[in-house]
Enzyme design. Structure first.
Site, short mmCIF file in Angstrom:
data_model
loop_
_atom_site.label_atom_id
_atom_site.label_comp_id
_atom_site.label_asym_id
_atom_site.label_seq_id
_atom_site.Cartn_x
_atom_site.Cartn_y
_atom_site.Cartn_z
N SER A 140 1.12 -1.39 -0.05
CA SER A 140 0.19 -0.55 -0.12
C SER A 140 0.98 1.47 -0.06
O SER A 140 1.80 1.19 0.46
CB SER A 140 -1.14 -0.13 0.78
OG SER A 140 -1.52 0.85 1.31
N TYR A 153 -3.16 -1.00 10.65
CA TYR A 153 -2.29 -1.85 8.60
C TYR A 153 -0.96 -1.32 8.17
O TYR A 153 -0.42 -1.50 7.48
CB TYR A 153 -4.01 -1.14 8.16
CG TYR A 153 -3.94 -1.07 6.15
CD1 TYR A 153 -4.62 -2.49 6.21
CD2 TYR A 153 -3.45 0.00 5.47
CE1 TYR A 153 -4.78 -2.64 5.01
CE2 TYR A 153 -3.38 -0.40 4.60
CZ TYR A 153 -4.36 -1.81 3.77
OH TYR A 153 -4.43 -2.17 2.59
#
Length: 249
Positions: A140, A153
């Site tokens: 990400s 995350y």
């Protein structure tokens, strides 16, 4: 990575980026197996794309990973591409100090980091035995500039980036290519209940640009779509603080 003639496992293939990549790879002429927890979602993808196969997998359970790896080694000996895509994202407020935050962090690390590491380790001997192979880790842009409302995350994606770099270095000189796909904010089920915002990239656009980049540069180590570059390269380009403020208004 050649984009055709492969046998590919895509984790988290029942929805979102995983489904988009699985369908695109299927259309490109690959045998695709998707894996995930929700049988209904997996079946829906298989029904909509005749030829895509599915297996159930819970990355939070080491035994589930071991069973899937053993089954695939037996049933699909030509498996030569692993796409580690599955992941979870939770909103957290680190100011609360609640026990629940520790539980969220542990669950996120188990699925997003330990899961890909365990699955990669289980399948690596098979991949090393293929004439050509690839491990594709989907991280990400938040690995490079964290989102403070999703700290676990962001941390797991940063750790997966580091793991990917280490794996690539260790596998240099072998037939296994290691690729990192670095998505920006993409419109998927992960954003359910949130305002997508103007910077959110439609899933179809993301998949199309990713496939184009893979096709145009088959030896790429990182796949960074245009919308992810500002965040991915924030530190390199000297505007980390400004990007951090944009990511965390």
């Amino acid at each position: 990575m050649d984009l055709t003639g492969n046998t590919i496992l895509v984790t988290g293939g029942g929805s979102g980026i995983g489904r988009g990549l699985a369908e695109a790879l299927h259309r490109a002429g690959n045998r695709v197996v998707i894996a995930g927890r929700r049988r209904g979602a997996l079946q829906a993808v298989a029904d909509a794309n005749p030829g895509i196969e599915y297996r159930q997998l819970d990355l939070a359970e080491p035994d589930s990973i071991t069973r899937l790896a053993a089954e695939l080694i037996s049933s699909t000996p030509g498996l030569n591409v692993l796409v580690n895509n599955a992941g979870v994202m939770h909103t957290e407020d680190l100011r609360t100090g609640a026990t629940a935050l520790a539980e969220i962090a542990e669950a996120t690390v188990t699925v997003n980091l330990l899961g890909p590491m365990r699955l990669t380790a289980a399948l690596l001997p098979t991949l090393l035995g293929q004439p050509r192979a690839a491990i594709v880790n989907v991280t990400s842009a938040l690995a490079f500039v964290p989102k403070t409302s999703a700290p676990s995350y962001s941390a797991t994606k940063a750790a997966l980036h580091a793991y990917t770099q280490s794996l690539r270095h260790k596998l240099r000189g072998t037939r296994v290519q290691v690729i990192e796909i670095i998505p920006p904010r993409v419109e998927t089920d992960m954003l359910t209940g949130q305002d997508p915002g103007p910077d959110t990239m439609p899933l179809d656009y993301f998949v199309a640009e990713t496939m184009s980049l893979l096709r145009n540069d088959p030896d790429a180590a990182e796949i960074v779509v245009e919308a992810a570059k500002r965040v991915r390269y924030a530190a390199r380009d000297g505007h980390y603080e400004a990007v951090f403020d944009l990511v965390n208004p």
